[in-house]
Every structure is written in structure tokens, then in C-alpha cells.
Design a protein around this motif. Structure first.
Motif, PDB file in Angstrom:
ATOM      1  N   LEU A 122     -29.389  -7.576 -45.395  1.00 13.16           N
ATOM      2  CA  LEU A 122     -29.123  -6.431 -44.530  1.00 13.16           C
ATOM      3  C   LEU A 122     -29.449  -6.733 -43.070  1.00 13.16           C
ATOM      4  O   LEU A 122     -28.697  -6.331 -42.165  1.00 13.16           O
ATOM      5  CB  LEU A 122     -29.908  -5.212 -45.012  1.00 13.16           C
ATOM      6  CG  LEU A 122     -29.496  -4.663 -46.379  1.00 13.16           C
ATOM      7  CD1 LEU A 122     -30.351  -3.453 -46.750  1.00 13.16           C
ATOM      8  CD2 LEU A 122     -28.015  -4.284 -46.410  1.00 13.16           C
ATOM      9  N   VAL A 123     -30.538  -7.430 -42.822  1.00 12.43           N
ATOM     10  CA  VAL A 123     -30.882  -7.797 -41.449  1.00 12.43           C
ATOM     11  C   VAL A 123     -29.830  -8.731 -40.866  1.00 12.43           C
ATOM     12  O   VAL A 123     -29.385  -8.562 -39.721  1.00 12.43           O
ATOM     13  CB  VAL A 123     -32.287  -8.423 -41.388  1.00 12.43           C
ATOM     14  CG1 VAL A 123     -32.505  -9.165 -40.060  1.00 12.43           C
ATOM     15  CG2 VAL A 123     -33.355  -7.346 -41.553  1.00 12.43           C
ATOM     16  N   ALA A 124     -29.407  -9.717 -41.647  1.00  6.39           N
ATOM     17  CA  ALA A 124     -28.353 -10.622 -41.170  1.00  6.39           C
ATOM     18  C   ALA A 124     -27.078  -9.836 -40.870  1.00  6.39           C
ATOM     19  O   ALA A 124     -26.400 -10.080 -39.860  1.00  6.39           O
ATOM     20  CB  ALA A 124     -28.074 -11.707 -42.210  1.00  6.39           C
ATOM     21  N   GLY A 125     -26.763  -8.874 -41.732  1.00  2.00           N
ATOM     22  CA  GLY A 125     -25.580  -8.060 -41.515  1.00  2.00           C
ATOM     23  C   GLY A 125     -25.690  -7.183 -40.277  1.00  2.00           C
ATOM     24  O   GLY A 125     -24.720  -7.023 -39.530  1.00  2.00           O
ATOM     25  N   LEU A 126     -26.850  -6.596 -40.050  1.00  2.00           N
ATOM     26  CA  LEU A 126     -27.056  -5.766 -38.858  1.00  2.00           C
ATOM     27  C   LEU A 126     -26.895  -6.580 -37.578  1.00  2.00           C
ATOM     28  O   LEU A 126     -26.284  -6.117 -36.605  1.00  2.00           O
ATOM     29  CB  LEU A 126     -28.444  -5.125 -38.893  1.00  2.00           C
ATOM     30  CG  LEU A 126     -28.592  -3.918 -39.814  1.00  2.00           C
ATOM     31  CD1 LEU A 126     -30.064  -3.641 -40.100  1.00  2.00           C
ATOM     32  CD2 LEU A 126     -27.925  -2.692 -39.208  1.00  2.00           C
ATOM     33  N   TYR A 165     -22.288 -10.163 -45.820  1.00  2.00           N
ATOM     34  CA  TYR A 165     -23.688  -9.874 -46.141  1.00  2.00           C
ATOM     35  C   TYR A 165     -23.830  -8.544 -46.876  1.00  2.00           C
ATOM     36  O   TYR A 165     -24.658  -8.427 -47.792  1.00  2.00           O
ATOM     37  CB  TYR A 165     -24.536  -9.888 -44.865  1.00  2.00           C
ATOM     38  CG  TYR A 165     -24.871 -11.282 -44.404  1.00  2.00           C
ATOM     39  CD1 TYR A 165     -25.656 -12.128 -45.190  1.00  2.00           C
ATOM     40  CD2 TYR A 165     -24.392 -11.780 -43.189  1.00  2.00           C
ATOM     41  CE1 TYR A 165     -25.959 -13.417 -44.782  1.00  2.00           C
ATOM     42  CE2 TYR A 165     -24.695 -13.071 -42.770  1.00  2.00           C
ATOM     43  CZ  TYR A 165     -25.478 -13.882 -43.572  1.00  2.00           C
ATOM     44  OH  TYR A 165     -25.773 -15.166 -43.165  1.00  2.00           O
ATOM     45  N   TRP A 166     -23.029  -7.569 -46.498  1.00  2.00           N
ATOM     46  CA  TRP A 166     -23.058  -6.299 -47.234  1.00  2.00           C
ATOM     47  C   TRP A 166     -22.608  -6.508 -48.675  1.00  2.00           C
ATOM     48  O   TRP A 166     -23.218  -6.007 -49.614  1.00  2.00           O
ATOM     49  CB  TRP A 166     -22.170  -5.253 -46.562  1.00  2.00           C
ATOM     50  CG  TRP A 166     -22.046  -4.011 -47.385  1.00  2.00           C
ATOM     51  CD1 TRP A 166     -21.079  -3.707 -48.297  1.00  2.00           C
ATOM     52  CD2 TRP A 166     -22.968  -2.918 -47.425  1.00  2.00           C
ATOM     53  NE1 TRP A 166     -21.325  -2.487 -48.884  1.00  2.00           N
ATOM     54  CE2 TRP A 166     -22.473  -1.988 -48.367  1.00  2.00           C
ATOM     55  CE3 TRP A 166     -24.154  -2.629 -46.740  1.00  2.00           C
ATOM     56  CZ2 TRP A 166     -23.137  -0.790 -48.648  1.00  2.00           C
ATOM     57  CZ3 TRP A 166     -24.800  -1.440 -47.019  1.00  2.00           C
ATOM     58  CH2 TRP A 166     -24.290  -0.536 -47.965  1.00  2.00           C
ATOM     59  N   GLN A 167     -21.549  -7.257 -48.879  1.00  2.00           N
ATOM     60  CA  GLN A 167     -21.038  -7.470 -50.231  1.00  2.00           C
ATOM     61  C   GLN A 167     -22.045  -8.229 -51.088  1.00  2.00           C
ATOM     62  O   GLN A 167     -22.221  -7.918 -52.272  1.00  2.00           O
ATOM     63  CB  GLN A 167     -19.710  -8.219 -50.188  1.00  2.00           C
ATOM     64  CG  GLN A 167     -19.016  -8.308 -51.544  1.00  2.00           C
ATOM     65  CD  GLN A 167     -17.644  -8.936 -51.457  1.00  2.00           C
ATOM     66  OE1 GLN A 167     -17.080  -9.074 -50.371  1.00  2.00           O
ATOM     67  NE2 GLN A 167     -17.108  -9.337 -52.586  1.00  2.00           N
ATOM     68  N   LEU A 168     -22.709  -9.222 -50.501  1.00  2.00           N
ATOM     69  CA  LEU A 168     -23.742  -9.950 -51.246  1.00  2.00           C
ATOM     70  C   LEU A 168     -24.823  -8.996 -51.726  1.00  2.00           C
ATOM     71  O   LEU A 168     -25.309  -9.111 -52.857  1.00  2.00           O
ATOM     72  CB  LEU A 168     -24.358 -11.045 -50.371  1.00  2.00           C
ATOM     73  CG  LEU A 168     -23.488 -12.270 -50.100  1.00  2.00           C
ATOM     74  CD1 LEU A 168     -24.145 -13.177 -49.063  1.00  2.00           C
ATOM     75  CD2 LEU A 168     -23.217 -13.047 -51.386  1.00  2.00           C
TER      76      LEU A 168
END
Length: 204
Positions: A122-126, A165-168
Motif C-alpha cells: 500500500l505504501v508503494a502504491g501510494l 501494488y493494489w492488485q498484489l
């Protein structure tokens, strides 16, 4: 992608960022194009490192390396493109003081598994979502047409990266937990930018 996953992904696009980037950041960024470009190079390098770090940390996680390896490769391709433009303008890669943004987000990642994995995604996605938003702003507002083209060309892949990243996360964690942690971490991300770090950076 199944209909249910598509729906979750569509909702994630709405929920990623709580606040919009300020006019003050846009003014700072377009007034310091080369420093922003240099910081952008570091951001791409770090993004590749995050993907590789997750691959090594969760080496036995099914399907993870197959997704993150090409992502890391693409981040390095972006790094090379930005570096090439820097070099063409007589600039070399050099150290640059980082804003507190990344450290604040990293500090809020849970230290215990399996939440550590979820928070890391989630942090990587943000970060990818914020990068996408700011590159879009630069592609619109930069007076330098070469920079406009660079940022515009990278938008599609940046959007895909935060979707990855969200899908993961969505494939591995309960939806209620996922949504709850995203809300908490998105608030951290938003708060980290409320008091702008007054150096021209992609995430100041």
C-alpha cells in the motif's frame, strides 16, 4: 482481471489520495526544473529498489517475482531516460537531500507479518499514485516542452504501477482489512505533505 477485481481496482483509484497537490508545489517545481528532474531520477531508482527488495523479502511468495521483476526493470528504464536527459543538459547524477515524505510512510509500515507485506504494497502504491498525480501536473504546467513530453510519456506506466501494488494486496488480503489500512496510510501520506518541505522535490 475478473469483474470483482476490476471493481476493487476502480474503487482503489478513487481512494488512493486524500488531498490534491497544492498550487505552491506546482510553482516551486516549475521554477526549479532541473532539481525536480534530478530528484525524479532518484525516485525512479528508489522505486526499482523497492520492487527488488520485496522480491527478495518474499522470495517464496507465489506470483510475486513474476509481477515485480518487470516492474523493477521498467522503473530502471525510466531512471535511464531521466538520467539521459540530465546528461544531455550538462547535469550529472548527484546526492540530493530527501524530504521526510518517504521516511514518514516507511515508519508507519507494520513491523509484523502479514501486515508488513500489506502495508508495504500500500505504501508503494501510494507513492506511485502521488508520483502519477504530480507528473500529470508537470506535463500540463511545465514551460519546458521536453519535460512536458517526458512526464506525459510516463503517466500510463505510473498509473499501471500503483494498480499493480493494489492488485498484489487485493489478491492476498481481506477486503475490509485492505480498505482500513489504505485509509490509515493514505491519511499518513496526506499529512506528510500538509507542511510542504520547501526544497523542490517530487514529494516535498
Amino acid at each position: 482481471m475478473s469483474n470483482s477485481k476490476t471493481k476493487i481496482f476502480e474503487q482503489s483509484k478513487i481512494c488512493w489520495l486524500i488531498n490534491k497537490t497544492s498550487e505552491a508545489w506546482i510553482d516551486l517545481a516549475i521554477s526549479n526544473p532541473m532539481e525536480i528532474l534530478l530528484d525524479h531520477a532518484h525516485c525512479e531508482r528508489k522505486a526499482a529498489g523497492v520492487a527488488l527488495q520485496l522480491m527478495f523479502r518474499y522470495v517464496s511468495e507465489p506470483g510475486l517475482s513474476e509481477v515485480l521483476s518487470p516492474l523493477a526493470r521498467e522503473e530502471l528504464e525510466h531512471f535511464e531516460r531521466v538520467l539521459s536527459l540530465l546528461n544531455a543538459r550538462g547535469k550529472k547524477l548527484q546526492k540530493l537531500a530527501s524530504p521526510p515524505y518517504g521516511a514518514i510512510l516507511a515508519k508507519n509500515i507494520c513491523k509484523e507479518e502479514p501486515l508488513r507485506m500489506l502495508d508495504s504494497f500500500l505504501v508503494a502504491g501510494l507513492i506511485e499514485a502521488r508520483s502519477h498525480e504530480r507528473m500529470k501536473l508537470l506535463s500540463i504546467h511545465s514551460p519546458d516542452m521536453a519535460l512536458r513530453k517526458l512526464y506525459g510519456d510516463l503517466l500510463k506506466s505510473e498509473a499501471r504501477h500503483f494498480g499493480i501494488y493494489w492488485q498484489l494486496a487485493a489478491e492476498r488480503f481481506d477486503r475490509d482489512l485492505l480498505t482500513s489500512r489504505l485509509e490509515e496510510l493514505a491519511k499518513v501520506e496526506s499529512d506528510a505533505l500538509l507542511e510542504m518541505h520547501h526544497l523542490p522535490r517530487m514529494h516535498s
